[in-house]
Each structure stands twice: as C-alpha cells, then as structure tokens.
Design an enzyme around this catalytic site. Sequence first.
Site, PDB file in Angstrom:
ATOM      1  CE  LYS A  17      -2.198  -0.428   3.626  1.00 60.09           C
ATOM      2  NZ  LYS A  17      -2.313   0.260   4.909  1.00 60.09           N
ATOM      3  NE  ARG A  93      -5.253   0.886  10.065  1.00 60.77           N
ATOM      4  CZ  ARG A  93      -4.119   1.226   9.473  1.00 60.77           C
ATOM      5  NH1 ARG A  93      -4.056   2.298   8.736  1.00 60.77           N
ATOM      6  NH2 ARG A  93      -3.054   0.484   9.613  1.00 60.77           N
ATOM      7  NE  ARG A 130       6.068  -2.308   7.135  1.00 62.90           N
ATOM      8  CZ  ARG A 130       4.741  -2.133   7.172  1.00 62.90           C
ATOM      9  NH1 ARG A 130       4.076  -1.913   6.068  1.00 62.90           N
ATOM     10  NH2 ARG A 130       4.107  -2.209   8.325  1.00 62.90           N
ATOM     11  NE  ARG A 163       5.546   0.768  10.539  1.00 59.23           N
ATOM     12  CZ  ARG A 163       4.373   0.668   9.915  1.00 59.23           C
ATOM     13  NH1 ARG A 163       4.276   0.955   8.633  1.00 59.23           N
ATOM     14  NH2 ARG A 163       3.303   0.279  10.582  1.00 59.23           N
ATOM     15  NE  ARG A 174       0.469  -2.447  11.767  1.00 53.75           N
ATOM     16  CZ  ARG A 174       1.722  -2.811  12.014  1.00 53.75           C
ATOM     17  NH1 ARG A 174       2.145  -2.982  13.243  1.00 53.75           N
ATOM     18  NH2 ARG A 174       2.558  -3.011  11.025  1.00 53.75           N
TER      19      ARG A 174
END
Length: 224
Positions: A17, A93, A130, A163, A174
């Site tokens: 995304k 969301r 990531r 992160r 999540r």
Amino acid sequence: MNPGARLVILGKQGAGKGTQAVRLSRHYVVPHVSTGDTFRAAVRSGSEFGKRAQKYLEAGELVPDEVVIGVVRERLTHDDTTHRGFVLDGFPRTVQQAEALMEIVVPQGLDVAIDLEIDTRVVLERLASRRVCSDCGANYSVSDNPPRVPGICDVCGGDVVQRDDDTEAAIRRRLELYDHETAPLVDWFDERGLLARMDGMGSPDQVTERLVTEIDRRKKFRPR
Ligand code: ADP
Ligand code: ZN
C-alpha cells in the site's frame, strides 16, 4: 498524462500500500496522505499529540476514530487536495471513518478505492523485511528494495530502521484488526460502485502499471 486523482488505497499490512501510494502520488501529482506516517512523525516529534498516539501505535491498536477523522479532515480541506486530489493511505480503516470521508470529499467525491490483494504468507515475509526512513518515511525492503547504502535513506540521508510497531505481536494485532474493522470496507466501497479489486503480486513497477490503467479507466467517467 492526466494529472489529478482522488484515490483511497486499501490493503492488508504488507500488501504494498505505502509503496504504491507514493508512486501514484508522483504519477498523478497529488499529495500522499498517510495517516500512519502522520502519526509516526507526531510520535517522533514528542508533541503532546504524539505522546497520546504512541501507545496505540506500539500496541498495533487503532487510534480513536474522532482523532484520525480530525487529522484527515484538516489535511483534505487544503487547496492542493481540494483542487488536484490525493492518495489516501491507511485511511479509512473503519466504516465510521469511511462515512466521515465521504462527507469530507463532497462535492467531488472519490475516483476509486483500490483494494490491493495479496497472499497472507507473502504479507508476513514482506513485513519481516520492511524498513522505513526515520526522517522522511520512505519505504524499503531488505530483500526486494534495499537502500543504495545499507541503513541510509536514498531520498534524504536519514536512518533506515525497522518500525517500532513491526514487532510480531503488533503485526498480529494489526492483521486481526484489519480482518475485523477494515476488510468490511471492501464491501462498503463495492456497494457504492467505488471499488477496484487489484492483484498486488508482482514487481512494484508491474503493480503500479496495473493500478494506473485501472485508475485512468475510472477517471474517464468522472470528468472534473
Ligand atoms: P500498517 O499498514 O502497517 O498497519 P500504517 O502505517 O498505516 O501501518 O499505520 C500504523 C499505525 O497508525 C496503526 O497501527 C494505527 O495505530 C495508526 N493508524 C494509522 N491510520 C489509522 C486509522 N485510519 N485509524 C486508526 N489508527 C490508524
Ligand atoms: Zn528519508
């Protein structure tokens, strides 16, 4: 090329995304509005607002709707976004956020909400590799798209790090919230004729090309 677009990008964590949102915002010359980036920047700044957001981010919980909606309303009522458009990444969301969004974007509305679809197994691999620039928020992947100099952002020279909320527990939370709160939005947009289901597999370039083709097709029917 035909600039301007009013886009929402939906998709599970790791669907690509953020990467696609940045590319689409360059292609259509519109701001990339990422609620995740906004909250991470607020946390880094140490502001009162950031301190309040921090506990939600670290736990992988959603920031309360009123707070997120306020931030997005503020951002989407500037001249750049009302005239040219936007790429919304990470918002909406929840159904409540989606309802608020449709009021905020009156009268022009949206061109399309893209659901970037991807296999759960791929998602977990992508999240593990990531990395993000701690200064500008640029996205990297140690396996597919590493920075040219390890640990240093190509764009701004900032530190490229994992992160804080890419821990196993926060990721699991999540993904769970995605299924409960966000997945229903796919049908919500579909019922309003605004949904495009898109395959998120393949190289970033292949995916961008696929998305641009679909967005341009939709834009033809929404003259501005
Ligand atoms: P990811 O796609 O990996 O979940 P994001 O960068 O979109 O990450 O969001 C990171 C965190 O920021 C979320 O886990 C949540 O705490 C907060 N957040 C971002 N967008 C929203 C939103 N629309 N509503 C509530 N919380 C949000
Ligand atoms: Zn950077």
